[in-house]
Scaffold this motif. Structure first.
Motif, PDB file in Angstrom:
ATOM      1  N   GLN A   1       6.979   2.334   9.224  1.00 46.25           N
ATOM      2  CA  GLN A   1       6.400   2.577  10.548  1.00 46.25           C
ATOM      3  C   GLN A   1       5.163   3.434  10.373  1.00 46.25           C
ATOM      4  O   GLN A   1       5.260   4.598   9.982  1.00 46.25           O
ATOM      5  N   PHE A   2       4.025   2.844  10.684  1.00 45.43           N
ATOM      6  CA  PHE A   2       2.778   3.582  10.542  1.00 45.43           C
ATOM      7  C   PHE A   2       2.639   4.594  11.672  1.00 45.43           C
ATOM      8  O   PHE A   2       2.819   4.271  12.831  1.00 45.43           O
TER       9      PHE A   2
ATOM     10  N   ARG B   1      11.234   2.581  -1.756  1.00 47.09           N
ATOM     11  CA  ARG B   1      12.033   3.575  -2.446  1.00 47.09           C
ATOM     12  C   ARG B   1      13.305   3.875  -1.643  1.00 47.09           C
ATOM     13  O   ARG B   1      14.402   3.956  -2.175  1.00 47.09           O
TER      14      ARG B   1
ATOM     15  N   LEU C   1       5.444   1.709  -0.123  1.00 45.09           N
ATOM     16  CA  LEU C   1       6.251   2.113  -1.264  1.00 45.09           C
ATOM     17  C   LEU C   1       7.346   3.132  -0.938  1.00 45.09           C
ATOM     18  O   LEU C   1       8.454   3.019  -1.453  1.00 45.09           O
ATOM     19  N   PRO C   2       7.096   4.141  -0.040  1.00 44.01           N
ATOM     20  CA  PRO C   2       8.216   5.013   0.327  1.00 44.01           C
ATOM     21  C   PRO C   2       9.353   4.226   0.985  1.00 44.01           C
ATOM     22  O   PRO C   2      10.526   4.540   0.775  1.00 44.01           O
TER      23      PRO C   2
ATOM     24  N   VAL D   1      11.093   3.898   8.428  1.00 41.50           N
ATOM     25  CA  VAL D   1      10.628   4.879   7.446  1.00 41.50           C
ATOM     26  C   VAL D   1       9.171   5.175   7.793  1.00 41.50           C
ATOM     27  O   VAL D   1       8.305   4.334   7.608  1.00 41.50           O
ATOM     28  N   PRO D   2       8.913   6.345   8.358  1.00 42.59           N
ATOM     29  CA  PRO D   2       7.562   6.617   8.820  1.00 42.59           C
ATOM     30  C   PRO D   2       6.624   6.919   7.659  1.00 42.59           C
ATOM     31  O   PRO D   2       7.032   7.472   6.642  1.00 42.59           O
ATOM     32  N   TYR D   3       5.379   6.508   7.789  1.00 37.85           N
ATOM     33  CA  TYR D   3       4.378   6.989   6.849  1.00 37.85           C
ATOM     34  C   TYR D   3       3.191   7.498   7.633  1.00 37.85           C
ATOM     35  O   TYR D   3       2.693   6.839   8.525  1.00 37.85           O
ATOM     36  N   GLN D   4       2.826   8.718   7.324  1.00 39.98           N
ATOM     37  CA  GLN D   4       1.710   9.336   8.012  1.00 39.98           C
ATOM     38  C   GLN D   4       0.486   9.269   7.126  1.00 39.98           C
ATOM     39  O   GLN D   4       0.591   9.368   5.906  1.00 39.98           O
ATOM     40  N   VAL D   5      -0.638   9.126   7.767  1.00 37.67           N
ATOM     41  CA  VAL D   5      -1.868   9.034   6.994  1.00 37.67           C
ATOM     42  C   VAL D   5      -2.294  10.416   6.520  1.00 37.67           C
ATOM     43  O   VAL D   5      -2.838  10.594   5.445  1.00 37.67           O
ATOM     44  N   GLU D   6      -2.008  11.404   7.354  1.00 36.11           N
ATOM     45  CA  GLU D   6      -2.441  12.763   6.981  1.00 36.11           C
ATOM     46  C   GLU D   6      -1.408  13.403   6.075  1.00 36.11           C
ATOM     47  O   GLU D   6      -0.241  13.481   6.420  1.00 36.11           O
TER      48      GLU D   6
ATOM     49  N   TRP E   1       4.008  -3.829  -8.092  1.00 38.69           N
ATOM     50  CA  TRP E   1       4.562  -2.615  -7.486  1.00 38.69           C
ATOM     51  C   TRP E   1       5.980  -2.776  -6.971  1.00 38.69           C
ATOM     52  O   TRP E   1       6.616  -1.794  -6.581  1.00 38.69           O
TER      53      TRP E   1
ATOM     54  N   HIS F   1       0.851  -1.189   0.000  1.00 35.25           N
ATOM     55  CA  HIS F   1       0.000   0.000   0.000  1.00 35.25           C
ATOM     56  C   HIS F   1       0.886   1.237   0.000  1.00 35.25           C
ATOM     57  O   HIS F   1       2.120   1.125  -0.072  1.00 35.25           O
ATOM     58  N   GLN F   2       0.272   2.412   0.097  1.00 38.60           N
ATOM     59  CA  GLN F   2       1.024   3.655  -0.015  1.00 38.60           C
ATOM     60  C   GLN F   2       2.046   3.844   1.096  1.00 38.60           C
ATOM     61  O   GLN F   2       2.906   4.707   1.011  1.00 38.60           O
ATOM     62  N   GLY F   3       1.899   3.075   2.190  1.00 37.10           N
ATOM     63  CA  GLY F   3       2.892   3.179   3.253  1.00 37.10           C
ATOM     64  C   GLY F   3       4.132   2.364   2.950  1.00 37.10           C
ATOM     65  O   GLY F   3       5.230   2.691   3.419  1.00 37.10           O
TER      66      GLY F   3
END
Lengths: 647, 647
Positions: free
Chosen positions: B608-609, B534, B530-531, B642-647, B565, B526-528
């Motif tokens: 890391q969500f 990368r 892929l960064p 690698v953090p991914y933020q929802v907002e 992906w 999901h979008q979290g």
């Protein structure tokens, strides 16, 4: 370790062979972990099915009569005469509910759980309401059944009365452990105590009737004192309805068979249906018999001795061995009833979690293949209730049953709606709807009427219950259910929003990274710092070492050492006049972040000291950890821990 | 933000300008942060010095007499006659101790703290013992002084007796807050209450003597009941020694001036020495006066009313305004005595932490420049003692004083040893020893004898105390001090070993890294994710994406999405038959780690969500966090979030 099993495209599937987890204190407590493939698949016949699913319903005979008498006692012992007619009304209600459920079983051969029936026929919001009602109800099943079980024990051994709360909480804990082990319910483990209870309690009722008919049934010897002893109030319609509402707790648990249809041998809907009718017949007979005899012998409702205890010792002329055996069988059936909730609550919460209404962790099966989190949550909540209400059945009853009747109403209304939809299909037409297939059936009108009538009756009973018991505690549940529904909706919204945010549909693709800026935190120059420096140099050429200076002399020393060991990497010393560590770092990182170019990524490299023993941590400041917590909420900054161990 | 201040070599010094930390609830409670440069430097004269340092010693007159009477009461009120001779013996002991300390002050003009004197002259082990004794003693100073202060209040207002523990704990908390603020002790804030107390208590004693001499001093009106009322025991030597030991608590606090020599105006050793003699004279006079009068009026030792209260209301014929003012002044001086410990405990613990015997955090100054951790530790420990001993001075006394006498003994023995060393130097010879310079002095023999005699006396008193009060509670301290010393040594060993392990002396230099293996954890595509992918591709070409499969269908779906992906990155799917997440990952990482080549580094990249609100975390499994904790104890594995933020 691994067996390469399947290779397709770039993917490799590894199946770890025999690496079973080691035995720990947990495996000692609840048994060795079970593999997913071990899940049992077995079916049961009618006789065993009755034993497995009926304990909850049958056990309510142990307290339903007493709760009717408790309410009538306000109008004095003369009002106890109303108990039998009230019981007859409850048995009529039982017949209506059972008839309605018969149809549900045949329509939902896979699981006629009220949550599923409501969800599939009335939609999400009523389903969440039903779910909230059922969950509170399962918690109350445990609290009421265990409290009543303990009351039977303290009736036989009054010395234990002061320890009733402790006894009840320990029992809840033991049942939790048994369920965490996930004993394979072989049917026979259920059959023995259920039939044992039926034999003992029917013997009591039959002997009681025999003595009543032969005129040798005496009154209760030394009955407990009537606790409500002020001036008798008149018998009003409100009082009768109030007593009726208390008695409807006899109906709790009749839905268990409809939840468990898939467990029956084929033809499973037929077998389940027959079992349901048997159960209703036994329940009705027992309940009427116990109520009739209890009023005949002048039993007095009391916290100190249960009505069942008074009945049994009157039938057998004293507290002999048969008395003790009968009381033991009653206690055991009540514990079994609580055990039913330990199956229902985790299953429903897993179902609702899978639908995204509860935290997803409830869907995880623990090491023993059971929904451990649901089991533990149930035990904790039921224990809380027992402690708050001091293990008093009478105090807990006003919270009970309202949830049951709410779920009855919704599931039967759902069924009625389903018949209406079926009736309006063209003959031969099939409609796929939420997992089940609708197909025209003739005779849908009487079926719709039966379910609709059932829904109406249970709805009215629920209103009576809410009205007559509002101030006694029903308000708690009437407040709690909307709150739970609100919570479920909030959780659902969170998961849905998250899923849409994370979705890769319309994902533009990541921009290519071209610059990598590394910030290396330096607390001191020593053997722990240098591996982190080496790692940072491996990541990028653009490195800044940062030291927060609290003590100028210390900073000067570090600057000097860095000249020697820093490999020419630029160092920034941040002066911290207020002796803060984290804040100046955050300020600095913010500033670097603000000047970040597109396609540039910032990595903060943190040398992380790892002591030999975890408790050595108290001898060190946890700068790395605190920094991590503060930076986690920053987008686009990657944190890298380079551990250094002393050993 | 920053002002580039100094640039030397590759180092840049940044001095953040006005970025004072924002006002928070903490700054509201304890005041705005102070810069390191704000540390005060002021000195005081003799009159103020007496007020600042004498409150601890003088305040002990509020309970010492009472504690003597408490012990004598076992032999009946007739035994109270022994109180005065015992007090005389204690005052003689006081004179010996003060004489010995006079010499210490002149020898250690920078700080004659018993810990430093012992450390410099007797070595590490005795120093740690002295440190342990002093720290326990400071905790007890707070507990005893506050308990006695509360006892004065409840003597005046008996209705508050039931709330004594709560009152005491609240007071400890308030003094903690005041000390966390770090009020600049202007001297005058100490002088007013100390001299106020001296005026009030001397007035009482003088009026008492006047009335005694004129024959108008009556007995106590309505004295409290003697609590120990069984058959009177005979007066034994043990009893006398026991009472003497209780009375020696009058000596606690006399060492305060020697700790604070640097605070005095020049000539500081002279001024401090004179102040010490004044203080001893006042203390001795007051103590003898109070004991004499208390026995004359027949005061009864009791928990419900202090002896001081009985004396004051007898001198002034009742509980009038002057009585209340005198009691208030006594309470205040006791609170001030507790306040002294709030300065001593943090200072000593910082000193010991700097020497590596206590966690290094004790050396950090908080936002208000005080040793916050020491202050909080003291408040917590003293509150615990107060709660355990129910704020009873009599129950706490057996634990008190033993530490004082132990530290007296060690520091005076250290001084004696120092004179011996000085006496054996050649005239004119100077020896640098642990921070102080030793130089031959004539007349070292009488000085050595004085300190040696002081050490011998306090040692004997300590033995008497330990022996007579062993079962009353002294055993706790006799057990605690060795445990503390053991703990200090363990901490010291830890820091020393760590320092030697981290030292860069003989450091061979790091090997060059040549290979970088990256393991990317994939929970879902999901979008979290892929960064993180990368970022991983930016780090290295050697990437393995790893997914732990609990559900085969889910794994198949992820495999499928990854084909689309995953940018051709190899994926490994780990089957987890026991539905565990962390263990299969750890097994896999272990296996990769085992095959690691020299110069190869392994990085585990964890997406890391980061939820919008921290409490959303309960809706997600904390795999990343749990994995981190498990991997932190592995050498050579770097963890990257690698953090991914929802907002």
């Amino acid at each position: 370790m691994a067996l390469i099993d399947k290779e397709s495209g770039t993917t490799v599937l590894l199946r770890p062979g025999e690496n079973k987890p080691p035995r720990t204190w947990r495996s000692w407590l609840i048994g060795r972990p079970l593999a997913t493939a071990d899940a049992p698949h077995q079916t049961i016949g009618k006789a065993i099915g009755l034993a497995v699913f009926a304990s909850d319903a049958l056990s309510s005979t142990a307290y339903a009569t007493q709760e009717i008498l408790f309410i009538l006692a306000v109008a004095g012992t003369a009002a106890f005469g109303y108990a039998f007619p009230i019981s007859v009304a409850i048995v009529v209600l039982l017949a209506i509910v059972v008839l309605s459920y018969e149809q549900t079983i045949h329509a939902y051969p896979n699981s006629a759980s009220a949550y599923i029936v409501t969800r599939d026929n009335l939609g999400e919001f009523p389903a969440q309401t039903t779910g909230a009602a059922l969950l509170t109800d399962y918690i109350l099943t445990v609290a009421v059944s265990i409290s009543s079980g303990v009351a039977q024990i303290t009736s036989a051994y009054p010395g234990l009365y002061d320890f009733r709360v402790e006894l009840a909480v320990v029992m809840v804990g033991l049942i939790m452990l048994i369920n965490l082990r996930g004993v394979k319910e072989s049917g026979i483990t259920f059959a023995i105590p259920t039939y044992f209870f039926l034999v003992m309690i029917f013997s009591t009722v039959i002997i009681g009737f025999f003595r009543y008919l032969t005129g040798t049934l005496s009154g209760v010897v030394e009955p407990p004192e009537l606790e409500i002893s002020h001036v008798a109030q008149p018998v009003t319609l409100f009082l009768i309805l109030h007593a009726f509402a208390s008695g409807t707790t006899a109906l709790t648990g009749v839905e268990a068979i409809s939840d468990g249809v898939p467990a029956f041998k084929e033809p499973r809907t037929h077998n389940a249906g027959v079992t349901l009718i048997w159960m209703a017949a036994i329940l009705g007979t027992l309940f009427l018999g116990i109520t009739f005899l209890s009023t005949q012998i002048g039993a007095i409702p009391a916290e100190s001795e249960t009505v069942i205890s008074q009945l049994v010792r009157t039938a057998y002329d004293g507290r002999g061995v048969i008395y003790l055996i009968t009381m033991a069988s009653t206690t055991i059936i009540l514990i079994m009833a609580a055990n039913t909730a330990y199956a229902d609550f985790p299953r429903l919460s897993a179902l609702m979690a899978a639908d995204g209404f509860m935290p997803r962790q409830f869907t995880y099966r623990g090491s023993r293949l059971v929904f451990s989190r649901g089991i533990i949550a149930l035990a904790v909540l039921a224990s809380l209730l027992i402690i708050i209400f001091q293990a008093s059945v009478t105090a807990l009853i006003p919270l009970y049953a309202i949830g049951v009747f709410l779920s009855f109403t919704f599931s039967q209304a759902g069924m009625a709606h389903r018949w209406w939809k079926i009736g309006h299909l063209a003959p031969g037409q099939e409609v796929q709807e939420r997992g089940s297939v609708l197909k025209y059936e003739s005779g849908w009108i009487p079926k719709m009427i039966i379910n609709g009538f059932g829904a109406a009756c249970t709805f009215v009973v629920m209103l009576i219950f809410a009205f007559t018991k509002f101030i006694d505690g029903a308000w708690i549940v009437l407040l709690l259910i909307p709150l739970l529904v609100f919570g479920f909706s909030a959780i659902h919204r969170h998961y849905r929003r998250l899923a849409s945010r994370l979705s890769l549909r319309n994902y533009p693709g990541d921009p290519r990274l071209s610059r990598h800026r590394v910030i290396l935190l330096v607390g001191g120059v020593h053997q722990g710092t240098l591996p982190a420096l080496r790692y940072a140099r491996f990541l990028s050429d653009d490195i800044t070492a940062v030291h927060v200076s609290i003590n100028p002399e210390e900073a000067e020393r570090i600057r000097h050492e860095w000249e020697k060991w820093g490999n020419g990497v630029r160092m920034v010393i941040l002066e911290s006049p207020y002796r803060l560590l984290i804040e100046p770092l955050l300020d600095y990182i913010n500033e670097v972040d603000a000047r970040r170019q597109p396609n540039e990524i910032i990595t903060v490299v943190v040398p992380q000291f790892v002591p030999r023993h975890w408790w050595h941590n108290i001898l060190h400041t946890q700068t790395a950890f605190i920094l991590r917590i503060n930076l986690l909420f920053r987008p686009g900054i990657v944190i890298t821990d380079v551990p250094y161990q002393v050993e």
